[in-house]
Design a protein around this motif. Sequence first.
Motif, PDB file in Angstrom:
ATOM      1  N   GLU A 165     -92.469   4.063  11.663  1.00 29.31           N
ATOM      2  CA  GLU A 165     -92.808   5.485  11.727  1.00 29.31           C
ATOM      3  C   GLU A 165     -91.572   6.328  11.437  1.00 29.31           C
ATOM      4  O   GLU A 165     -90.500   6.078  11.995  1.00 29.31           O
ATOM      5  CB  GLU A 165     -93.381   5.849  13.100  1.00 29.31           C
ATOM      6  CG  GLU A 165     -94.771   5.273  13.343  1.00 29.31           C
ATOM      7  CD  GLU A 165     -95.378   5.758  14.658  1.00 29.31           C
ATOM      8  OE1 GLU A 165     -94.592   6.202  15.519  1.00 29.31           O
ATOM      9  OE2 GLU A 165     -96.615   5.720  14.790  1.00 29.31           O
ATOM     10  N   ILE A 166     -91.752   7.316  10.538  1.00 25.62           N
ATOM     11  CA  ILE A 166     -90.687   8.276  10.248  1.00 25.62           C
ATOM     12  C   ILE A 166     -91.233   9.678  10.478  1.00 25.62           C
ATOM     13  O   ILE A 166     -92.455   9.885  10.589  1.00 25.62           O
ATOM     14  CB  ILE A 166     -90.160   8.130   8.807  1.00 25.62           C
ATOM     15  CG1 ILE A 166     -91.258   8.470   7.791  1.00 25.62           C
ATOM     16  CG2 ILE A 166     -89.608   6.742   8.573  1.00 25.62           C
ATOM     17  CD1 ILE A 166     -90.753   8.510   6.359  1.00 25.62           C
ATOM     18  N   ILE A 167     -90.349  10.662  10.561  1.00 22.16           N
ATOM     19  CA  ILE A 167     -90.752  12.042  10.829  1.00 22.16           C
ATOM     20  C   ILE A 167     -90.804  12.804   9.510  1.00 22.16           C
ATOM     21  O   ILE A 167     -89.870  12.744   8.701  1.00 22.16           O
ATOM     22  CB  ILE A 167     -89.774  12.724  11.801  1.00 22.16           C
ATOM     23  CG1 ILE A 167     -89.717  11.944  13.111  1.00 22.16           C
ATOM     24  CG2 ILE A 167     -90.171  14.176  12.064  1.00 22.16           C
ATOM     25  CD1 ILE A 167     -88.695  12.474  14.092  1.00 22.16           C
ATOM     26  N   ALA A 168     -91.894  13.538   9.294  1.00 19.53           N
ATOM     27  CA  ALA A 168     -92.054  14.334   8.080  1.00 19.53           C
ATOM     28  C   ALA A 168     -91.118  15.528   8.103  1.00 19.53           C
ATOM     29  O   ALA A 168     -90.463  15.831   9.105  1.00 19.53           O
ATOM     30  CB  ALA A 168     -93.501  14.787   7.943  1.00 19.53           C
ATOM     31  N   ASP A 169     -91.050  16.246   6.990  1.00 22.06           N
ATOM     32  CA  ASP A 169     -90.127  17.367   6.861  1.00 22.06           C
ATOM     33  C   ASP A 169     -90.435  18.517   7.796  1.00 22.06           C
ATOM     34  O   ASP A 169     -89.563  19.364   8.050  1.00 22.06           O
ATOM     35  CB  ASP A 169     -90.123  17.871   5.411  1.00 22.06           C
ATOM     36  CG  ASP A 169     -89.340  16.952   4.491  1.00 22.06           C
ATOM     37  OD1 ASP A 169     -88.739  15.987   4.996  1.00 22.06           O
ATOM     38  OD2 ASP A 169     -89.338  17.186   3.264  1.00 22.06           O
ATOM     39  N   ASP A 170     -91.671  18.566   8.324  1.00 17.89           N
ATOM     40  CA  ASP A 170     -91.973  19.663   9.250  1.00 17.89           C
ATOM     41  C   ASP A 170     -91.375  19.428  10.630  1.00 17.89           C
ATOM     42  O   ASP A 170     -91.428  20.297  11.510  1.00 17.89           O
ATOM     43  CB  ASP A 170     -93.479  19.872   9.359  1.00 17.89           C
ATOM     44  CG  ASP A 170     -94.191  18.673   9.976  1.00 17.89           C
ATOM     45  OD1 ASP A 170     -93.530  17.631  10.205  1.00 17.89           O
ATOM     46  OD2 ASP A 170     -95.411  18.766  10.216  1.00 17.89           O
TER      47      ASP A 170
END
Length: 836
Positions: free
Chosen positions: A270-275
């Motif tokens: 899991e990675i974090i989106a740009d938002d």
Amino acid sequence: MSEFKNSILVSQQVPEYIRDEYPLFVNFLEAYYEFLETKQGTQKNDLIQQAKKLRNISDVDDSIDDFSESFISNFATLLPQNEQIDKAFLIKNVLPLYLAKGSAKSFDLLFRILYGEEVVITLPKDSILRASAGEWTVENVLRIDNDVFSSYVGDGVTKTFFLAQQSTINDVTVYSNGTLLNSGYTVRRESKKIIFQTAPTLGTVIEVYYADFNFELFNSRKVTGTSSGATAFIERAAPRLITQQTSIELYISTNNLTGTFLNAEEVTVEIIADDGTTLITLGSSTISTVNLITVINGGANYNVGDPVAINAGGFTTQAEAVVDSIKTGFVDTMNVQFGGAGFQVGSIITGPGPGSSLVTAAAGSVDASGANSANIFTIFTDVISSYSNVVISSSDYGFPANIIPTGENVSTQLIDAFSRGSVTGIGPITSATVLFANSSSNNIVYDSEGAKIQTLANTFVDIKSFGSLGRIRINSAGTGYVKGDEIVFGLLPFGNFGQAAAAAVTNVSNTGAITKIEFGPSRIDGTVSANANTVIVTGTGTSFVNELSVGDQIMINLETRYINTISSATSFNVNVAFTKTSTNNKVGVYDRHPIGGVGYIQNNFPTSTVTSSNVLATGANVEVISIMGDSEQITGSTSSISGEILKIRITNAGAGYEFLPAVDLTNKGDGSATAEASIERSFVSFPGRFTSSEGILSALDRKVQGLNYYIDFTYLTSVQVEFSRYKDIIKLLLHPAGFKNYAEYPIDKNINTSLTLVSTKANAVSGTVNVNNSIYVTGTNTRFITANSRGIFTIGSNISVNNQIRMINAVISNTQLTVSTAFSTNSNTQSLIIVT
């Protein structure tokens, strides 16, 4: 500073009613300001101007001239006043200098400020060898497929989803519940979004695969196995090429590893989106590939390139392999049944097989002991064609021999004019090595060249061509024989015209049994007698005047002498007295014929008997068994099965193997070969390694701790500034307490980079050559003699075979030459390059 006058602005600054009702007051104010702005005698009266400067006093660039001395005396007293420095720059940066005091950065800043030079600070403690201080690292890697996708679950409302990286519509492949979508969506590259025209229905699984995934997105993330439940922290990621495919290696910290990852299981990250809030789930599968195929039974009749079937194993991508090498079944061993006589190491052995097949070998070793076989052979090496234009009446024929200093002519004995050439270290072949073979026949008849002697015309003569006897076998040693007993050669068989062979017993046992016989110089008629400690030789039935000459080298009873004078047909004197008495012995004369005589035919030898001066000698039986350079009996054999598999090469390692696959070789060759496959697991722990050399005794950059320099509390300043200029400044301003400073002045030297180029040209000779650990070069379809005659190369030219450079010693034939130094490795079917 501004040059505008305040006095002209006064009327604009007072209220209008004052200007109207009190004009005199306004005039007074204007006159007052004019007074303040106007010089009165010697008084400057620039108060207004100075007041205008007050707002710039805080800018050191504008006020340096007025305050520099005061500022430096208060805040930079330790800095030198005699250095040419930018004082404004100094004042601006003295605070950072003080704040970094004692650190390497403070040294960098100081030397830039004062001298405009870069200083290098070295800590000798970083080079000290320390026990058990090496940093040991064990790397753990989880390999995953580079086909990485981000997955989403539709809710029937959402049309827009964040992508893991910037992509165009051509960079992604989209699946909906496993079905490829070719339309119905757009991709926004800059905002990293995929937008569907219609929101995916509730529960629909969307997978977006990336054509060139940025593996760095896995760094510092948590990976989870969907089947095993194993989890781990990813320290870093890197690509890895495995034959025809690329994988991504995730370097795992075992401190946070839980569970065991399975082969070919799906993993998620899991990675974090740009938002900053939305989580994107990335997915891939662990990679397990076929990394080795071991041949158990090589079978027979297989060919290089035959496909190898790799079945089962639960793969996602099937592995592929081919037969990489096989045994040829060609002759690979030479067996010496009988070594003959007169061979040298490197003598070429050839054996024509069926059709155009051929086996080429070389003598690997010979018996040069001289036991019943000659170990040296000598001939005259002059070639008469070299003197074809010499007139018989000439006073000097120009022969290279220097026995006659004034030159050779019609009055000179041939023996005095000719030059001698010898080959030494020869004997029966004891072992042979295969150089080239493309035949597996066991019925090949092998023939070896004899030892060769180089003539003055730079050609080589095979001693086999002389037909000299070379080896005697002692069938029965007898008793009562003594050294010097003569071997008498009897009548020649029909068709054999050999002559001048002579031999004698050279060693016996304590019972008189013959242990060694050696060939010697040819004998003259009659017998002779000579007493010990005298130089006189007396003959019976001799004709010394006709058969001998002064200076001849002779042998009597194994003693070699030179003739000084010839008194008569039955008497001559030698140069040195004999050491033993001889009675009725034969006289051997050197250089009349080659040792062993000439003209004999192999397997058609004269009879031989032993005559002894001891009447009680009896029982000896000897026979000639070989001429020089002949009589060898060699066979070839093979230790391998034709088409037996030696190695299998993996051409595609496959992917996703859950368990060991089966290797099938039944469809090629004789079908009997078997092999086993090994797979490389998804999770691999590499062998540990040191990441520093602190504790490694053999490290070249490590030093043993000393008393002064290699200790924990020293540092070295290396800068192109004299130490005397900055010694006190460093000590008072930046020097760390308890440390000792060493200084180094690096000297830059100008290096002459002009180059002298030597042009080297390489030419290849037609055909191919084989070499082994000998001085011989054997060619196939080569024309060495032709190349030599045309000047393509000469004796002394350098040649290269498989990057081994040697100098040509001699050209033997169109398919053979010798070099100065034996080759260090075996090389077959190579090009021969002439280096000039």
